[in-house]
Enzyme design. Structure first.
Site, short mmCIF file in Angstrom:
data_model
loop_
_atom_site.label_atom_id
_atom_site.label_comp_id
_atom_site.label_asym_id
_atom_site.label_seq_id
_atom_site.Cartn_x
_atom_site.Cartn_y
_atom_site.Cartn_z
N GLU A 168 -8.99 -7.57 -15.64
CA GLU A 168 -9.73 -7.81 -17.25
C GLU A 168 -8.59 -7.68 -17.90
O GLU A 168 -8.73 -8.32 -19.16
CB GLU A 168 -10.49 -6.37 -17.53
CG GLU A 168 -11.89 -6.42 -16.85
CD GLU A 168 -12.83 -7.49 -17.61
OE1 GLU A 168 -12.33 -7.70 -18.57
OE2 GLU A 168 -13.64 -7.64 -17.07
N GLU A 171 -7.33 -11.47 -18.32
CA GLU A 171 -8.27 -12.24 -18.96
C GLU A 171 -8.43 -12.01 -20.48
O GLU A 171 -8.37 -13.02 -21.16
CB GLU A 171 -9.77 -11.99 -18.17
CG GLU A 171 -9.82 -12.55 -17.03
CD GLU A 171 -11.25 -12.28 -16.18
OE1 GLU A 171 -11.59 -12.68 -15.13
OE2 GLU A 171 -12.01 -11.59 -17.02
N GLU A 172 -8.49 -10.97 -20.68
CA GLU A 172 -8.68 -10.54 -22.25
C GLU A 172 -7.38 -10.65 -22.88
O GLU A 172 -7.54 -11.30 -24.38
CB GLU A 172 -9.33 -9.10 -22.43
CG GLU A 172 -10.53 -8.97 -21.82
CD GLU A 172 -11.33 -7.71 -22.44
OE1 GLU A 172 -10.59 -7.08 -23.11
OE2 GLU A 172 -12.62 -7.52 -22.19
#
Length: 287
Positions: A168, A171-172
């Site tokens: 995460e 990805e962010e």
């Protein structure tokens, strides 16, 4: 009859054709019918007759519960199964799972999954700054004046918590991190679709450059902010669930408390079903 849970269970008629569904037993004296075998029924009538014969045979052999996968492209069979006492349990992309309790009294079959699982990532750089983001959409994005929070996301099926945290963050924000410890979690009732949610906060450390690459589909902004400034934000000084969690996690990040370390369990047996890694989380003091 073969030992429970080891072999498929089926009976044949006088012509040598299968009169009941092949069904794999389980340790709880139940049986499961997979979508492939249901799809093999050429007509609604054939499915109806075969399911009737199967349920009768399972009752005779004292089976307690039945799990039945209806293929996504055979929705015409759903009403037939319902008429025979089957109920919805859950749905996947390629099938609907239905179930039927054959035992006495109240059904003992487990309910559908009751919780979703999410992760948040606490990551502090060498200057004591915490990486925080503002959402582009959703409840957090609608808060007046903005809402700085750590990167968050849902855990994928078969994905281990620490692996999800690393994914995460990448990805962010484009930031590479390594999991360090589990530092807190909260449970919230009545979350998405009326289910409950478990949210685990993970402490991670930088293993690459600090340059942020914002995932514009999910984030409006991301930046490094001094940890003391984040702790002083008004919405982290109230009595809400997330505020309590953030205060405790900030204390752990400062070294005032200890979290839980991940222990990987042994490698699965060669014939075990494919799934994500298994882990336990224990206090550092117990290692």
């Amino acid at each position: 009859r073969a030992a429970l849970g080891c072999c498929d269970e089926q009976e044949k008629n006088v012509h040598g054709q299968t009169a009941v569904f092949a069904a794999k037993g389980d340790p709880y004296n139940g049986v499961s019918v997979v979508a492939h075998d249901v799809a093999a029924c050429p007509t609604i009538e054939a499915f109806d007759q075969k399911l009737l014969a199967s349920v009768a045979a399972w009752r005779k052999s004292d089976r307690r519960g039945v799990w039945l996968q209806i293929p996504a492209n055979r929705s015409e069979l759903i009403a037939v199964a319902q008429a025979q006492g089957f109920q919805f349990h859950h749905a996947e992309r390629d099938y609907l799972m239905m179930c039927h309790w054959l035992g006495e009294g109240r059904s003992m079959l487990p309910a559908n999954a009751s919780h979703s699982v999410g992760v948040g990532i606490m990551c502090v750089n060498t200057r004591g700054e915490l990486l925080v983001v503002q959402e582009a959409s959703g409840p957090a994005a609608m808060r007046k004046g903005g809402f700085w929070k750590v990167p968050t996301g849902l855990v994928d099926a078969g994905e281990e918590l620490s692996v999800s945290a690393v994914r995460e963050m990448k990805e962010e924000t484009g930031i590479d991190v390594e999991f360090v410890e589990l530092i807190g979690f909260r449970e919230m009732q009545r979350a998405l679709h009326g289910k409950s949610n478990l949210f685990f906060m993970c402490l991670c450390k930088l293993v690459g450059p600090e340059e942020i690459i914002v995932q514009k589909e999910e984030l409006a902004e991301a930046r490094w902010i001094p940890l003391d400034e984040v702790a002083a934000l008004p919405y982290y000084c109230d009595e809400g669930l997330y505020a309590h969690l953030m205060r405790d996690c900030i204390a752990t990040t400062r070294g005032e408390r200890q979290g839980l370390q991940r222990l990987r369990l042994g490698v699965a047996a060669p014939n075990a079903p494919p799934r994500g890694e298994d882990s336990v989380y224990v206090p550092f003091s117990r290692l």
